[in-house]
Design a protein around this motif. Structure first.
Motif, mmCIF file in Angstrom:
data_model
loop_
_atom_site.group_PDB
_atom_site.id
_atom_site.type_symbol
_atom_site.label_atom_id
_atom_site.label_comp_id
_atom_site.label_asym_id
_atom_site.label_seq_id
_atom_site.Cartn_x
_atom_site.Cartn_y
_atom_site.Cartn_z
ATOM 1 N N LEU A 1 0.815 -1.204 0.000
ATOM 2 C CA LEU A 1 0.000 0.000 0.000
ATOM 3 C C LEU A 1 0.855 1.263 0.000
ATOM 4 O O LEU A 1 1.954 1.283 0.537
ATOM 5 C CB LEU A 1 -0.909 0.018 1.239
ATOM 6 C CG LEU A 1 -1.767 -1.215 1.504
ATOM 7 C CD1 LEU A 1 -2.660 -0.969 2.722
ATOM 8 C CD2 LEU A 1 -2.596 -1.594 0.298
ATOM 9 N N ASN A 2 0.317 2.321 -0.611
ATOM 10 C CA ASN A 2 0.997 3.608 -0.553
ATOM 11 C C ASN A 2 0.503 4.402 0.653
ATOM 12 O O ASN A 2 -0.324 3.917 1.446
ATOM 13 C CB ASN A 2 0.804 4.387 -1.862
ATOM 14 C CG ASN A 2 -0.666 4.671 -2.163
ATOM 15 O OD1 ASN A 2 -1.440 5.037 -1.279
ATOM 16 N ND2 ASN A 2 -1.051 4.515 -3.429
ATOM 17 N N GLU B 1 -3.293 4.983 0.970
ATOM 18 C CA GLU B 1 -3.967 3.716 1.230
ATOM 19 C C GLU B 1 -3.838 3.293 2.687
ATOM 20 O O GLU B 1 -4.822 2.850 3.311
ATOM 21 C CB GLU B 1 -3.396 2.622 0.335
ATOM 22 C CG GLU B 1 -3.757 2.744 -1.135
ATOM 23 C CD GLU B 1 -3.210 1.578 -1.944
ATOM 24 O OE1 GLU B 1 -3.966 0.638 -2.206
ATOM 25 O OE2 GLU B 1 -2.007 1.603 -2.280
ATOM 26 N N ASP C 1 -4.264 -6.407 4.416
ATOM 27 C CA ASP C 1 -3.503 -5.673 3.412
ATOM 28 C C ASP C 1 -4.311 -5.589 2.114
ATOM 29 O O ASP C 1 -5.019 -4.621 1.868
ATOM 30 C CB ASP C 1 -2.156 -6.370 3.190
ATOM 31 C CG ASP C 1 -1.252 -5.628 2.222
ATOM 32 O OD1 ASP C 1 -1.552 -4.476 1.913
ATOM 33 O OD2 ASP C 1 -0.241 -6.205 1.787
ATOM 34 N N THR C 2 -4.270 -6.643 1.320
ATOM 35 C CA THR C 2 -4.879 -6.637 -0.004
ATOM 36 C C THR C 2 -6.397 -6.668 0.037
ATOM 37 O O THR C 2 -7.041 -6.218 -0.916
ATOM 38 C CB THR C 2 -4.363 -7.845 -0.815
ATOM 39 O OG1 THR C 2 -2.927 -7.853 -0.769
ATOM 40 C CG2 THR C 2 -4.796 -7.777 -2.256
ATOM 41 N N ARG D 1 -8.129 -3.564 -1.001
ATOM 42 C CA ARG D 1 -8.062 -3.306 -2.442
ATOM 43 C C ARG D 1 -9.104 -4.132 -3.192
ATOM 44 O O ARG D 1 -9.677 -3.669 -4.186
ATOM 45 C CB ARG D 1 -6.657 -3.630 -2.959
ATOM 46 C CG ARG D 1 -5.610 -2.598 -2.609
ATOM 47 C CD ARG D 1 -4.258 -2.996 -3.139
ATOM 48 N NE ARG D 1 -3.264 -1.932 -2.980
ATOM 49 C CZ ARG D 1 -1.982 -2.081 -3.230
ATOM 50 N NH1 ARG D 1 -1.513 -3.269 -3.633
ATOM 51 N NH2 ARG D 1 -1.146 -1.079 -3.068
ATOM 52 N N GLN E 1 -6.499 0.598 -5.866
ATOM 53 C CA GLN E 1 -5.933 1.133 -4.630
ATOM 54 C C GLN E 1 -7.042 1.401 -3.616
ATOM 55 O O GLN E 1 -8.198 1.618 -3.985
ATOM 56 C CB GLN E 1 -5.193 2.450 -4.902
ATOM 57 C CG GLN E 1 -4.122 2.375 -5.975
ATOM 58 C CD GLN E 1 -3.627 3.751 -6.347
ATOM 59 O OE1 GLN E 1 -2.985 4.439 -5.560
ATOM 60 N NE2 GLN E 1 -3.926 4.199 -7.550
ATOM 61 N N GLY F 1 0.822 1.567 -5.805
ATOM 62 C CA GLY F 1 1.488 1.249 -4.554
ATOM 63 C C GLY F 1 2.942 1.677 -4.545
ATOM 64 O O GLY F 1 3.478 2.174 -5.537
ATOM 65 N N ARG G 1 6.081 -2.100 1.852
ATOM 66 C CA ARG G 1 5.540 -3.158 2.706
ATOM 67 C C ARG G 1 6.659 -4.005 3.281
ATOM 68 O O ARG G 1 6.660 -4.336 4.475
ATOM 69 C CB ARG G 1 4.576 -4.026 1.884
ATOM 70 C CG ARG G 1 4.062 -5.258 2.626
ATOM 71 C CD ARG G 1 2.989 -5.954 1.803
ATOM 72 N NE ARG G 1 3.465 -6.291 0.460
ATOM 73 C CZ ARG G 1 2.658 -6.674 -0.536
ATOM 74 N NH1 ARG G 1 1.353 -6.724 -0.348
ATOM 75 N NH2 ARG G 1 3.160 -6.982 -1.722
#
Length: 539
Positions: free
Chosen positions: A71-72, A75, A119-120, A123, A169, A409, A414
């Motif tokens: 993630l950025n 995010e 995490d994902t 998204r 994102q 990202g 990460r």
């Protein structure tokens, strides 16, 4: 037997449905004609199949390789808010619930952020919302024009790099565009039928859109301009005021929630900061970044669509053009610019592009006679193909050394954060170049992190960020034990990058971890480029 296609939607001067089409269809049914009915059914089946194919392709582009890069900064802020809102103990101490924006999207995400270190999954939620928006774009095209327009608009939107990139994102803009598209659909229905119920529904959808991201308020200006420029569409004073009242009532959920939680001052601080913060890009930013993200051929077709269909009753094109121009003008005038801020214009651009394709002169010569739809099909395929060529690299690219906020990202972020989590003592403190990397360290590393570049002037910094008043003293007193340099922040703030390196060297910085991406060296040969460096420092 003569096959007929679905008649285009027409309106009378009051905005209601034309009785001519209704009478014509009734006469066909009374005459026992089955050919037109069969053609209509086949058209629906074909359109539905093409829409399903567009949504499947759109889903692949938004979901494949989704977890390749961490993630950025934006995010992790929204994900951290969602986790803190859900009471996830891993994030409640480092991410405040109330920050700069309303909480509709974060509340939705909190369902999947209650436990562990997600995490994902966030998204995936946003990507699914992005796929759903493809269907709404189809409905807009069908409501305003016909099924051919709807199918082409949905196909263009499904593979448009701009929307694909943003909906891969955890950003507020993807859900906001879904709600904004529903608002546009309601306004289109109101323009065609003149029913006040659709205007009130549009008000509710607008309020929800603003709860997703308050900057969508600029879309109200587009609706106002549309109503002002189209006198043939009903503009009842009481109905319009009622719609505005609905918008206000729905949006008031945000400030009332803040007040009940005791965070009204937080909201005021963010508002003051947003109004006074310095420009982050020049006036040419959107002209340089957005056309390539939408697609040059799409923009050309959209301009053609707005131009070719102007001899008609015109209110549809006025609606789409006003919807596009309102955000463009507002965010061009506003000093603060973001890559994803203009995303609400994408559905309207896709519909206008579809009209531009269908407005091309029919050519039935040579090999085109063997192509169903002729030149229109070829043009649509060329445009969609050009978008795919531009979109696919974004889906599979993981080795970037320059990051534009909102465009994807952060490679290595990460991995660096998790290394800090696993290899530093609990309670350790980290210094980074800027607040963006500090957010990532706090999300993945669960360690307090502070950005060196955060201003000590409260009017020139995000209220969530704390400045390092005297970095040299903090290091000398061992209040900060680790320093993180990253290439992305260094590219934006070379002064603070050099300053951080000097501090690391002054306090015996020892490199304990490095993240690399594949790149090109000065000789032009492939090499490994360092993008994240972690130093352990001591007095």
């Amino acid at each position: 037997m003569t096959l007929t296609v679905e008649p285009p939607k027409t309106t009378n001067a009051a905005g209601g449905s034309s009785s001519a089409a209704v009478v014509a269809r009734g006469q066909l049914r009374q005459a026992g004609e089955v050919g037109p009915a069969k053609a209509w059914v086949l058209t629906k089946i074909l359109a539905g199949s093409l829409l399903l194919a567009a949504m499947e392709i759109g889903a692949v582009l938004r979901l494949v390789n989704l977890d390749a890069v961490g993630l950025n900064s934006d995010e992790v802020v929204y994900a951290g808010q969602a986790a803190a809102l859900a009471g996830n103990p891993a994030f409640t101490d480092t991410f405040p619930v109330f920050r700069a924006h309303p909480m509709l999207v974060q509340t939705l995400l909190s369902v999947v952020y209650r436990h562990g270190e997600p995490d994902t999954v966030g998204r995936v939620v946003i990507a699914v919302i992005g796929v759903a928006t493809i269907g709404v774009v189809y409905l807009i095209g069908h409501e305003l024009y016909d099924r051919r327009t709807a199918v082409i608009a949905a196909a263009v939107f499904a593979v448009m790099p701009y929307h694909v990139i943003v909906t891969r994102q955890i950003l507020l803009d993807g859900p906001m565009v879904l709600l904004a598209s529903l608002t546009l659909l309601c306004i289109a229905k109101y323009g065609r039928t003149g029913r006040i119920s659709w205007l009130l529904t549009a008000g509710g959808a607008t309020g929800l859109t603003m709860l997703a991201k308050e900057t969508s308020l600029v879309l109200v200006g587009g609706v106002y301009a549309f109503l002002a420029l189209t006198p043939r569409v009903r503009r009842p004073i009481v109905g319009t005021l009622a719609a505005v009242f609905v918008i206000v009532v729905v949006f008031l959920t945000h400030p009332l929630t803040q007040a009940l939680a005791g965070y009204s001052s937080t909201g005021k601080s963010y508002l003051l900061w947003q109004l006074l913060r310095p420009p982050n890009h020049g006036w040419e930013f959107y002209a340089v970044t957005v056309p390539a993200a939408i697609g040059p051929l799409v923009l050309l077709a959209a301009v053609l669509g707005a131009w070719l269909w102007r001899p008609g009753d015109g209110w549809r094109e006025v609606l789409l053009v006003c919807w596009i121009l309102a955000p463009v003008v507002a965010f061009e005038l506003w000093p603060v610019k973001g890559f994803q801020y203009l995303l609400p214009i994408a559905p309207a651009v896709a519909v206008l592009a579809a009209r531009g394709v269908l407005g091309l002169p029919s050519v039935r010569r040579g090999w085109l006679t063997a192509v169903p739809g002729g030149i229109h099909t070829v043009a649509a395929v060329v445009i969609v193909g050009s978008l795919l060529v531009a979109t696919v690299p974004h889906v599979f690219s993981t080795a970037r050394t320059e990051i534009l906020a909102g465009s994807g990202g952060v490679p290595g972020g990460r991995e660096t954060g998790r290394w800090i989590r696993d290899n530093t003592p609990a309670g350790a403190t980290v210094m980074t170049i800027g607040p963006s990397m500090a957010n990532i360290v706090q999300y993945y590393g669960h360690r307090r992190a502070y950005g060196l570049s955060v201003s000590t002037n409260p009017l020139r910094r995000n209220p969530s960020y704390q400045p390092i008043i005297n970095p040299d003293r903090r290091l000398r007193q061992a209040d900060i034990q680790y320093v993180v340099w990253d290439a992305f922040s260094a590219a934006r703030s070379p002064y603070f990058s050099d300053y951080l390196k000097r501090l690391a060297e002054r306090y015996h910085g020892r490199v304990v971890h490095t993240e690399f991406v594949s790149g090109t060296g000065e000789s032009g040969r492939p090499t490994e480029v360092p993008i994240m460096v972690v130093y352990e420092v001591r007095p």
